[in-house]
Design a protein around this motif. Structure first.
Motif, PDB file in Angstrom:
ATOM      1  N   LYS A  13       0.850  -1.188   0.000  1.00 30.47           N
ATOM      2  CA  LYS A  13       0.000   0.000   0.000  1.00 30.47           C
ATOM      3  C   LYS A  13       0.887   1.240   0.000  1.00 30.47           C
ATOM      4  O   LYS A  13       2.094   1.167   0.247  1.00 30.47           O
ATOM      5  N   THR A  14       0.280   2.369  -0.241  1.00 34.41           N
ATOM      6  CA  THR A  14       1.002   3.630  -0.179  1.00 34.41           C
ATOM      7  C   THR A  14       0.525   4.431   1.035  1.00 34.41           C
ATOM      8  O   THR A  14      -0.571   4.196   1.570  1.00 34.41           O
ATOM      9  N   ARG A  15       1.338   5.353   1.452  1.00 34.83           N
ATOM     10  CA  ARG A  15       1.014   6.187   2.609  1.00 34.83           C
ATOM     11  C   ARG A  15      -0.340   6.865   2.431  1.00 34.83           C
ATOM     12  O   ARG A  15      -0.672   7.325   1.333  1.00 34.83           O
ATOM     13  N   GLY A  16      -1.098   6.915   3.492  1.00 32.92           N
ATOM     14  CA  GLY A  16      -2.394   7.564   3.451  1.00 32.92           C
ATOM     15  C   GLY A  16      -3.553   6.631   3.132  1.00 32.92           C
ATOM     16  O   GLY A  16      -4.709   6.958   3.427  1.00 32.92           O
ATOM     17  N   GLN A  17      -3.239   5.495   2.527  1.00 35.91           N
ATOM     18  CA  GLN A  17      -4.306   4.545   2.231  1.00 35.91           C
ATOM     19  C   GLN A  17      -4.739   3.815   3.499  1.00 35.91           C
ATOM     20  O   GLN A  17      -4.138   3.970   4.561  1.00 35.91           O
ATOM     21  N   GLN A  18      -5.781   3.024   3.366  1.00 37.61           N
ATOM     22  CA  GLN A  18      -6.190   2.173   4.468  1.00 37.61           C
ATOM     23  C   GLN A  18      -6.167   0.719   4.007  1.00 37.61           C
ATOM     24  O   GLN A  18      -6.153   0.430   2.804  1.00 37.61           O
ATOM     25  N   VAL A  19      -6.134  -0.184   4.986  1.00 37.27           N
ATOM     26  CA  VAL A  19      -6.021  -1.596   4.648  1.00 37.27           C
ATOM     27  C   VAL A  19      -6.848  -2.416   5.643  1.00 37.27           C
ATOM     28  O   VAL A  19      -7.004  -2.039   6.806  1.00 37.27           O
ATOM     29  N   THR A  20      -7.372  -3.519   5.143  1.00 35.88           N
ATOM     30  CA  THR A  20      -8.120  -4.451   5.993  1.00 35.88           C
ATOM     31  C   THR A  20      -7.518  -5.838   5.860  1.00 35.88           C
ATOM     32  O   THR A  20      -7.319  -6.331   4.753  1.00 35.88           O
ATOM     33  N   LEU A  21      -7.205  -6.425   6.995  1.00 30.38           N
ATOM     34  CA  LEU A  21      -6.636  -7.766   7.048  1.00 30.38           C
ATOM     35  C   LEU A  21      -7.656  -8.698   7.682  1.00 30.38           C
ATOM     36  O   LEU A  21      -8.406  -8.300   8.574  1.00 30.38           O
ATOM     37  N   SER A  22      -7.636  -9.943   7.239  1.00 31.44           N
ATOM     38  CA  SER A  22      -8.636 -10.898   7.715  1.00 31.44           C
ATOM     39  C   SER A  22      -7.983 -12.093   8.391  1.00 31.44           C
ATOM     40  O   SER A  22      -6.883 -12.509   8.006  1.00 31.44           O
ATOM     41  N   CYS A  23      -8.692 -12.640   9.362  1.00 27.91           N
ATOM     42  CA  CYS A  23      -8.188 -13.781  10.122  1.00 27.91           C
ATOM     43  C   CYS A  23      -9.333 -14.736  10.411  1.00 27.91           C
ATOM     44  O   CYS A  23     -10.375 -14.331  10.948  1.00 27.91           O
ATOM     45  N   SER A  24      -9.132 -15.996  10.079  1.00 28.05           N
ATOM     46  CA  SER A  24     -10.106 -17.032  10.425  1.00 28.05           C
ATOM     47  C   SER A  24      -9.486 -17.942  11.473  1.00 28.05           C
ATOM     48  O   SER A  24      -8.457 -18.575  11.195  1.00 28.05           O
ATOM     49  N   PRO A  25     -10.074 -18.008  12.657  1.00 32.44           N
ATOM     50  CA  PRO A  25      -9.464 -18.796  13.736  1.00 32.44           C
ATOM     51  C   PRO A  25      -9.705 -20.287  13.554  1.00 32.44           C
ATOM     52  O   PRO A  25     -10.471 -20.707  12.672  1.00 32.44           O
ATOM     53  N   ILE A  26      -9.054 -21.051  14.375  1.00 35.01           N
ATOM     54  CA  ILE A  26      -9.293 -22.486  14.420  1.00 35.01           C
ATOM     55  C   ILE A  26     -10.747 -22.715  14.819  1.00 35.01           C
ATOM     56  O   ILE A  26     -11.282 -22.002  15.686  1.00 35.01           O
ATOM     57  N   SER A  27     -11.368 -23.690  14.199  1.00 35.14           N
ATOM     58  CA  SER A  27     -12.771 -23.978  14.479  1.00 35.14           C
ATOM     59  C   SER A  27     -12.990 -24.209  15.979  1.00 35.14           C
ATOM     60  O   SER A  27     -12.271 -24.989  16.610  1.00 35.14           O
ATOM     61  N   GLY A  28     -13.970 -23.505  16.535  1.00 34.80           N
ATOM     62  CA  GLY A  28     -14.263 -23.637  17.953  1.00 34.80           C
ATOM     63  C   GLY A  28     -13.584 -22.613  18.833  1.00 34.80           C
ATOM     64  O   GLY A  28     -13.956 -22.434  20.002  1.00 34.80           O
ATOM     65  N   HIS A  29     -12.573 -21.956  18.307  1.00 32.76           N
ATOM     66  CA  HIS A  29     -11.885 -20.916  19.082  1.00 32.76           C
ATOM     67  C   HIS A  29     -12.687 -19.627  19.044  1.00 32.76           C
ATOM     68  O   HIS A  29     -13.145 -19.190  17.990  1.00 32.76           O
ATOM     69  N   ARG A  30     -12.839 -19.009  20.201  1.00 37.61           N
ATOM     70  CA  ARG A  30     -13.653 -17.810  20.288  1.00 37.61           C
ATOM     71  C   ARG A  30     -12.835 -16.542  20.501  1.00 37.61           C
ATOM     72  O   ARG A  30     -13.362 -15.447  20.393  1.00 37.61           O
ATOM     73  N   SER A  31     -11.568 -16.709  20.834  1.00 35.34           N
ATOM     74  CA  SER A  31     -10.729 -15.542  21.077  1.00 35.34           C
ATOM     75  C   SER A  31      -9.751 -15.363  19.923  1.00 35.34           C
ATOM     76  O   SER A  31      -9.110 -16.322  19.479  1.00 35.34           O
ATOM     77  N   VAL A  32      -9.680 -14.144  19.434  1.00 38.60           N
ATOM     78  CA  VAL A  32      -8.740 -13.805  18.368  1.00 38.60           C
ATOM     79  C   VAL A  32      -7.928 -12.589  18.813  1.00 38.60           C
ATOM     80  O   VAL A  32      -8.492 -11.587  19.245  1.00 38.60           O
ATOM     81  N   SER A  33      -6.619 -12.715  18.687  1.00 36.84           N
ATOM     82  CA  SER A  33      -5.727 -11.611  19.033  1.00 36.84           C
ATOM     83  C   SER A  33      -4.901 -11.228  17.827  1.00 36.84           C
ATOM     84  O   SER A  33      -4.623 -12.058  16.962  1.00 36.84           O
ATOM     85  N   TRP A  34      -4.486  -9.986  17.806  1.00 30.51           N
ATOM     86  CA  TRP A  34      -3.654  -9.474  16.721  1.00 30.51           C
ATOM     87  C   TRP A  34      -2.344  -8.928  17.300  1.00 30.51           C
ATOM     88  O   TRP A  34      -2.351  -8.264  18.347  1.00 30.51           O
ATOM     89  N   TYR A  35      -1.263  -9.192  16.580  1.00 27.19           N
ATOM     90  CA  TYR A  35       0.054  -8.716  16.971  1.00 27.19           C
ATOM     91  C   TYR A  35       0.731  -8.083  15.757  1.00 27.19           C
ATOM     92  O   TYR A  35       0.521  -8.509  14.622  1.00 27.19           O
ATOM     93  N   GLN A  36       1.543  -7.098  16.041  1.00 26.74           N
ATOM     94  CA  GLN A  36       2.392  -6.501  15.018  1.00 26.74           C
ATOM     95  C   GLN A  36       3.830  -6.928  15.286  1.00 26.74           C
ATOM     96  O   GLN A  36       4.304  -6.841  16.413  1.00 26.74           O
ATOM     97  N   GLN A  37       4.507  -7.391  14.263  1.00 22.26           N
ATOM     98  CA  GLN A  37       5.912  -7.792  14.427  1.00 22.26           C
ATOM     99  C   GLN A  37       6.797  -6.966  13.508  1.00 22.26           C
ATOM    100  O   GLN A  37       6.613  -6.975  12.281  1.00 22.26           O
ATOM    101  N   THR A  38       7.736  -6.266  14.082  1.00 18.94           N
ATOM    102  CA  THR A  38       8.719  -5.496  13.325  1.00 18.94           C
ATOM    103  C   THR A  38      10.106  -5.809  13.856  1.00 18.94           C
ATOM    104  O   THR A  38      10.257  -6.195  15.016  1.00 18.94           O
ATOM    105  N   PRO A  39      11.130  -5.623  13.034  1.00 19.72           N
ATOM    106  CA  PRO A  39      12.505  -5.903  13.495  1.00 19.72           C
ATOM    107  C   PRO A  39      12.901  -5.031  14.694  1.00 19.72           C
ATOM    108  O   PRO A  39      13.594  -5.488  15.579  1.00 19.72           O
TER     109      PRO A  39
END
Lengths: 112, 114
Positions: A13-39
């Protein structure tokens, strides 16, 4: 059981744009967490959703948001992208909060 | 404040040699402790976990870890390293009352020499 899946795997993407990321959890799991990883910062907690409610939030600006659907699938959105948002975004799911988290392969976001 | 320290940024071992990766934590409650491994460009794979009970826990791929409350440590060990073990290793801490807000160490990169 299928593992945690994340789409897309790569995004540019370029600066100023927006983005949507998707996550499908393991079947039966009700908690979803997001992490950012950078060097430079390593793995940092963004937020957790449980039964469609945000339960925990890390120290990130309001440009980072998320939601969870009734089927436990989750999306995260980043608005007004900055160069520093370039990172690997990891989603993790668990049965309940505080339980073992299982991670997806991540979405590599590059902001130009 | 909660934190996890992995003192070794990078470790190089010969194939067949033993391995120990260090992890120290600071946490205001009885912690849940985890070790994850990450190959380049991949997500994190769970190696092992400690919630309670026996302080020596066994994981996948021949790894084990020992929880030492007095030293606030949860070191990862493997008696004989294989070339396929080369990867980044992360120690993480959480607790039931914090939900899934895990705290991760900065990681230890492992290189295995043939």
């Amino acid at each position: 059981k299928a593992g945690v899946t994340q789409t897309p795997r790569y995004l540019i993407k370029t600066r100023g744009q927006q983005v949507t990321l998707s996550c499908s959890p393991i079947s039966g799991h009700r908690s979803v967490s997001w992490y950012q990883q950078t060097p430079g910062q390593g793995l940092q907690f963004l937020f957790e959703y449980f039964s469609e409610t945000q339960r925990n939030k890390g120290n990130f600006p309001g440009r980072f948001s998320g939601r969870q659907f009734s089927n436990s699938r989750s999306e995260m959105n980043v608005s007004t992208l900055e160069l520093g948002d370039s990172a690997l975004y990891l989603c993790a799911s668990s049965l309940v909060g505080g339980d073992t988290q299982y991670f997806g392969p991540g979405t590599r976001l590059t902001v130009l | 404040a909660q934190s996890v320290t992995q003192p070794d940024i990078h470790i190089t071992v010969s194939e067949g040699a033993s391995l120990e990766l260090r992890c120290n934590y600071s946490y205001g409650a009885t912690p849940y402790l985890f070790w994850y491994v990450q190959s380049p460009g991949q997500g994190l794979q769970l190696l092992l976990k400690y919630f309670s009970g026996d302080t020596l826990v066994q994981g996948i791929k021949g790894f084990e870890a020992e929880f030492k409350r007095s030293q606030s440590s949860f070191n990862l060990r493997k008696p004989s390293v294989h070339w396929s073990d080369a990867a980044e290793y992360f120690c993480a801490v959480g607790a039931e009352y914090t939900g899934n807000q895990f705290y991760f160490g900065t990681g230890t990169s492992l290189t295995v020499i043939p």
